[in-house]
Design a protein around this motif. Structure first.
Motif, PDB file in Angstrom:
ATOM      1  N   ASP A 277       0.838  -1.199   0.000  1.00 58.01           N
ATOM      2  CA  ASP A 277       0.000   0.000   0.000  1.00 58.01           C
ATOM      3  C   ASP A 277       0.877   1.255   0.000  1.00 58.01           C
ATOM      4  OD1 ASP A 277      -2.245  -1.547   0.060  1.00 58.01           O
ATOM      5  OD2 ASP A 277      -2.661  -1.266   2.195  1.00 58.01           O
ATOM      6  N   GLY A 278       0.562   2.170  -0.892  1.00 58.67           N
ATOM      7  CA  GLY A 278       1.266   3.438  -0.979  1.00 58.67           C
ATOM      8  C   GLY A 278       2.455   3.451  -1.921  1.00 58.67           C
ATOM      9  N   ASP A 279       2.913   2.261  -2.330  1.00 55.73           N
ATOM     10  CA  ASP A 279       4.101   2.214  -3.195  1.00 55.73           C
ATOM     11  C   ASP A 279       3.876   2.915  -4.531  1.00 55.73           C
ATOM     12  OD1 ASP A 279       5.348   0.745  -1.233  1.00 55.73           O
ATOM     13  OD2 ASP A 279       5.490  -1.116  -2.397  1.00 55.73           O
ATOM     14  N   LEU A 280       2.790   2.567  -5.194  1.00 52.22           N
ATOM     15  CA  LEU A 280       2.559   3.109  -6.530  1.00 52.22           C
ATOM     16  C   LEU A 280       2.287   4.603  -6.483  1.00 52.22           C
ATOM     17  CD1 LEU A 280       0.576   0.199  -8.182  1.00 52.22           C
ATOM     18  CD2 LEU A 280       2.811   1.075  -8.877  1.00 52.22           C
ATOM     19  N   GLU A 281       1.652   5.066  -5.421  1.00 53.39           N
ATOM     20  CA  GLU A 281       1.443   6.502  -5.279  1.00 53.39           C
ATOM     21  C   GLU A 281       2.779   7.231  -5.165  1.00 53.39           C
ATOM     22  OE1 GLU A 281      -2.282   4.447  -4.122  1.00 53.39           O
ATOM     23  OE2 GLU A 281      -0.156   4.161  -3.658  1.00 53.39           O
ATOM     24  N   SER A 282       3.710   6.640  -4.419  1.00 51.28           N
ATOM     25  CA  SER A 282       5.039   7.245  -4.293  1.00 51.28           C
ATOM     26  C   SER A 282       5.770   7.265  -5.634  1.00 51.28           C
ATOM     27  CB  SER A 282       5.874   6.477  -3.262  1.00 51.28           C
ATOM     28  OG  SER A 282       5.317   6.569  -1.977  1.00 51.28           O
ATOM     29  N   ILE A 283       5.705   6.155  -6.355  1.00 51.78           N
ATOM     30  CA  ILE A 283       6.409   6.064  -7.635  1.00 51.78           C
ATOM     31  C   ILE A 283       5.815   7.023  -8.657  1.00 51.78           C
ATOM     32  CG2 ILE A 283       6.885   4.530  -9.591  1.00 51.78           C
ATOM     33  CD1 ILE A 283       7.038   2.231  -7.477  1.00 51.78           C
ATOM     34  N   ALA A 284       4.486   7.122  -8.693  1.00 52.16           N
ATOM     35  CA  ALA A 284       3.824   7.938  -9.708  1.00 52.16           C
ATOM     36  C   ALA A 284       4.079   9.433  -9.530  1.00 52.16           C
ATOM     37  CB  ALA A 284       2.321   7.671  -9.693  1.00 52.16           C
ATOM     38  N   SER A 285       4.458   9.864  -8.354  1.00 49.88           N
ATOM     39  CA  SER A 285       4.690  11.292  -8.108  1.00 49.88           C
ATOM     40  C   SER A 285       6.179  11.607  -7.965  1.00 49.88           C
ATOM     41  CB  SER A 285       3.963  11.720  -6.827  1.00 49.88           C
ATOM     42  OG  SER A 285       4.463  11.015  -5.699  1.00 49.88           O
ATOM     43  N   SER A 286       7.026  10.733  -8.499  1.00 49.29           N
ATOM     44  CA  SER A 286       8.444  10.807  -8.150  1.00 49.29           C
ATOM     45  C   SER A 286       9.331  11.456  -9.196  1.00 49.29           C
ATOM     46  CB  SER A 286       8.975   9.384  -7.894  1.00 49.29           C
ATOM     47  OG  SER A 286       8.896   8.599  -9.085  1.00 49.29           O
ATOM     48  N   THR A 287       8.821  11.812 -10.350  1.00 49.58           N
ATOM     49  CA  THR A 287       9.716  12.254 -11.413  1.00 49.58           C
ATOM     50  C   THR A 287       9.298  13.612 -11.956  1.00 49.58           C
ATOM     51  OG1 THR A 287      10.802  11.572 -13.478  1.00 49.58           O
ATOM     52  CG2 THR A 287       8.470  11.032 -13.260  1.00 49.58           C
ATOM     53  N   ASP A 288      10.277  14.515 -12.066  1.00 54.57           N
ATOM     54  CA  ASP A 288      10.034  15.853 -12.602  1.00 54.57           C
ATOM     55  C   ASP A 288      10.268  15.908 -14.106  1.00 54.57           C
ATOM     56  OD1 ASP A 288       9.588  17.055  -9.977  1.00 54.57           O
ATOM     57  OD2 ASP A 288      11.734  16.767  -9.664  1.00 54.57           O
ATOM     58  N   PHE A 289      11.000  14.957 -14.620  1.00 59.76           N
ATOM     59  CA  PHE A 289      11.212  14.807 -16.060  1.00 59.76           C
ATOM     60  C   PHE A 289      11.290  13.316 -16.338  1.00 59.76           C
ATOM     61  CE2 PHE A 289      15.408  15.069 -14.110  1.00 59.76           C
ATOM     62  CZ  PHE A 289      16.088  14.018 -14.674  1.00 59.76           C
ATOM     63  N   TYR A 290      11.109  12.952 -17.597  1.00 58.48           N
ATOM     64  CA  TYR A 290      11.174  11.536 -17.950  1.00 58.48           C
ATOM     65  C   TYR A 290      12.469  11.279 -18.697  1.00 58.48           C
ATOM     66  CZ  TYR A 290       9.816   6.844 -19.128  1.00 58.48           C
ATOM     67  OH  TYR A 290       9.780   5.469 -19.217  1.00 58.48           O
ATOM     68  N   GLY A 291      13.428  10.645 -18.003  1.00 61.18           N
ATOM     69  CA  GLY A 291      14.716  10.330 -18.601  1.00 61.18           C
ATOM     70  C   GLY A 291      14.629   9.074 -19.453  1.00 61.18           C
ATOM     71  N   MET A 292      15.228   9.153 -20.627  1.00 65.52           N
ATOM     72  CA  MET A 292      15.099   8.055 -21.586  1.00 65.52           C
ATOM     73  C   MET A 292      16.416   7.865 -22.336  1.00 65.52           C
ATOM     74  SD  MET A 292      12.363   7.918 -24.674  1.00 65.52           S
ATOM     75  CE  MET A 292      12.820   7.201 -26.241  1.00 65.52           C
ATOM     76  N   ASN A 293      16.953   6.652 -22.275  1.00 61.99           N
ATOM     77  CA  ASN A 293      18.101   6.265 -23.102  1.00 61.99           C
ATOM     78  C   ASN A 293      17.575   5.508 -24.310  1.00 61.99           C
ATOM     79  OD1 ASN A 293      19.499   7.267 -20.928  1.00 61.99           O
ATOM     80  ND2 ASN A 293      20.369   5.311 -20.300  1.00 61.99           N
TER      81      ASN A 293
END
Length: 453
Positions: A277-293
């Motif tokens: 419980d709460g894991d996905l909420e933390s992950i979903a709000s965790s990034t200010d930009f989307y880094g992509m290689n």
């Protein structure tokens, strides 16, 4: 040779960067009280590295920081993406900070800032402390908590001057190649039993992001390695195999960040991930930009019935390849970007955190006329411009790599650098691509000034 630029111009506000990672360039593995990492252990295994080379001294960059900062500055980039190895800064992965090592990176950050270059540290570029791997590594949820503690230690040392952060580099490669099939450290062969490492890495990113923001970070993200998946044929079996691979390589790592959920693995007969419980909420709000290689597309077909994997990786037909044998298809980057933005209307700004190619080059010091690399980079920039013209928001482009380096299990056999490194002498010689990238950035800056931005 004249290399044409995109018919669609890149927006003037696009930022420019170049990247390296610590284990691949630093050397001095035992300096300043550094601990061991899973890559030290991997390199020590007979036959693990194809040419028998090691990461000592690699490019000797731990001792040649001034020289390498000058090479970064000579490009005129806005930012430099480098990594800070966990095993060097917090030997063993727990306990107090190794002050001598953190002071080294503090001086390095100061050197970049003095040259007007934004430092962009990556906190984890595959160098898990050996002791943490012995305790379960990324299979253990506790590793996520320990990573957040490490992030807090680093930001205590340099967070007053560093505001842009990458947490974890390419979690897919750690899961698939490190724990799944064992091609990379820690060389586990767990197949689908490796899947808990997906969630624990993303959770580690989220918890580290919280620690970094609490210390004043302005921009935090991780970087996913993505590939455009192409079905090898139009049969139902080929299409199904491509869907499975796309899920495991791409969407398993992007959907939690961008949509707050994991793809349904049970439809493939795989167990759900160990989400609390709460894991996905933390992950979903965790990034200010989307880094992509992004390096290449992947063609996938139906697997042999006796193969434990439900797909087969196939050659991509009718395209050239890099020295690694990777297919060169710039339009695959455009198509991936457009599709990602279509599926995620609230997609944060994208940073292309790595893009580059290896080609056969001399091992001894000297000027390299690397027209193939220039063509690769130019064509991928054109693909980005085409995606941006369709509304995709890309804010930064990063070339991999500044230097030829120790290329993991491939040792010194693959050269990605804008700068040639003679690994016998350490001599650095800028290649033609270095000059090309410098001139491309300069032209962009002039365009930026002309547009008043």
């Amino acid at each position: 040779m004249v290399h044409s630029q995109s018919a669609i111009p890149l927006p003037a506000q696009l930022r420019w960067s170049v990247a390296t990672s610590a284990f691949q360039i630093e050397g001095s593995r035992r300096a300043d009280g550094s601990g061991r990492s899973i890559w030290d252990d991997f390199v020590d295994r007979p036959g693990a590295v194809v040419d028998g080379s090691t990461a000592e001294p690699a490019c000797d960059s731990y001792r040649r920081t001034t020289e390498d900062i000058e090479l970064v500055a000579g490009l005129g980039v806005d930012a430099y993406r480098f990594s800070i190895p966990w095993s060097r800064v917090q030997p063993g992965g727990s306990g107090p900070v190794n002050r001598a090592a953190l002071d080294h990176y503090s001086r390095f950050v100061d050197g970049l800032l003095q040259r007007g270059i934004t430092p962009q540290p990556t906190l984890y570029h595959w160098e898990l402390p050996s002791e943490i791997e012995a305790d379960g590594g990324w299979l253990s949820r506790d590793t996520a908590a320990r990573f957040a503690d490490y992030a807090a230690l680093v930001t205590d040392g340099i967070g007053d001057r560093v505001h842009d952060w990458y947490t974890i580099n390419e979690p897919a490669m750690t899961t698939l190649q490190g724990y799944g099939i064992g091609d990379l450290a820690p060389a586990r062969r767990l197949l689908f039993d490796a899947l808990p490492t997906v969630h624990h890495q993303l959770l580690a990113h989220a918890w580290a992001a919280s620690a970094l923001r609490a210390a004043g970070a302005r921009r935090v993200g991780l970087t996913n390695n993505h590939t455009q998946v192409l079905p090898g044929g139009d049969t139902d079996a080929d299409l199904a195999a491509a869907h499975v691979y796309d899920t495991l390589h791409n969407r398993l790592f992007s959907e939690p960040l961008l949509a707050g959920t994991y793809p349904d693995l049970e439809v493939f007969g795989l167990p759900a991930l160990p989400v609390l419980d709460g894991d996905l909420e933390s992950i979903a709000s965790s990034t200010d930009f989307y880094g992509m290689n992004f390096y290449n597309p992947t063609t996938v077909g139906a697997a042999d019935p006796d193969d434990p994997l439900p797909f087969a990786l196939l050659p991509t037909p009718d395209v050239p390849t890099t020295g690694f044998g990777w297919p060169i298809m710039p339009e695959a980057l455009r198509d991936f970007l457009v599709d990602l933005a279509r599926r995620h209307p609230n997609l944060p700004p994208i940073v292309i955190a790595e893009n580059g190619a290896s080609f056969p080059e001399p091992s001894t010091a000297g000027r390299v006329e690397d027209d193939e690399r220039i063509g690769f980079l130019s064509a991928h920039l054109a693909a980005i411009a085409e995606a941006m013209a369709q509304g995709v928001q890309v804010e930064e482009y990063t070339v991999w790599s500044l230097l030829d380096n120790f290329e993991w299990a491939d040792g010194h056999t693959q050269r990605f650098g804008l700068v040639h490194v003679d690994f016998q002498t350490g001599i650095r010689t800028p290649k033609a691509s270095y000059d090309w990238y410098r001139d491309r950035i300069r032209a962009s800056r002039e365009n930026r000034r002309g547009s008043g931005r």
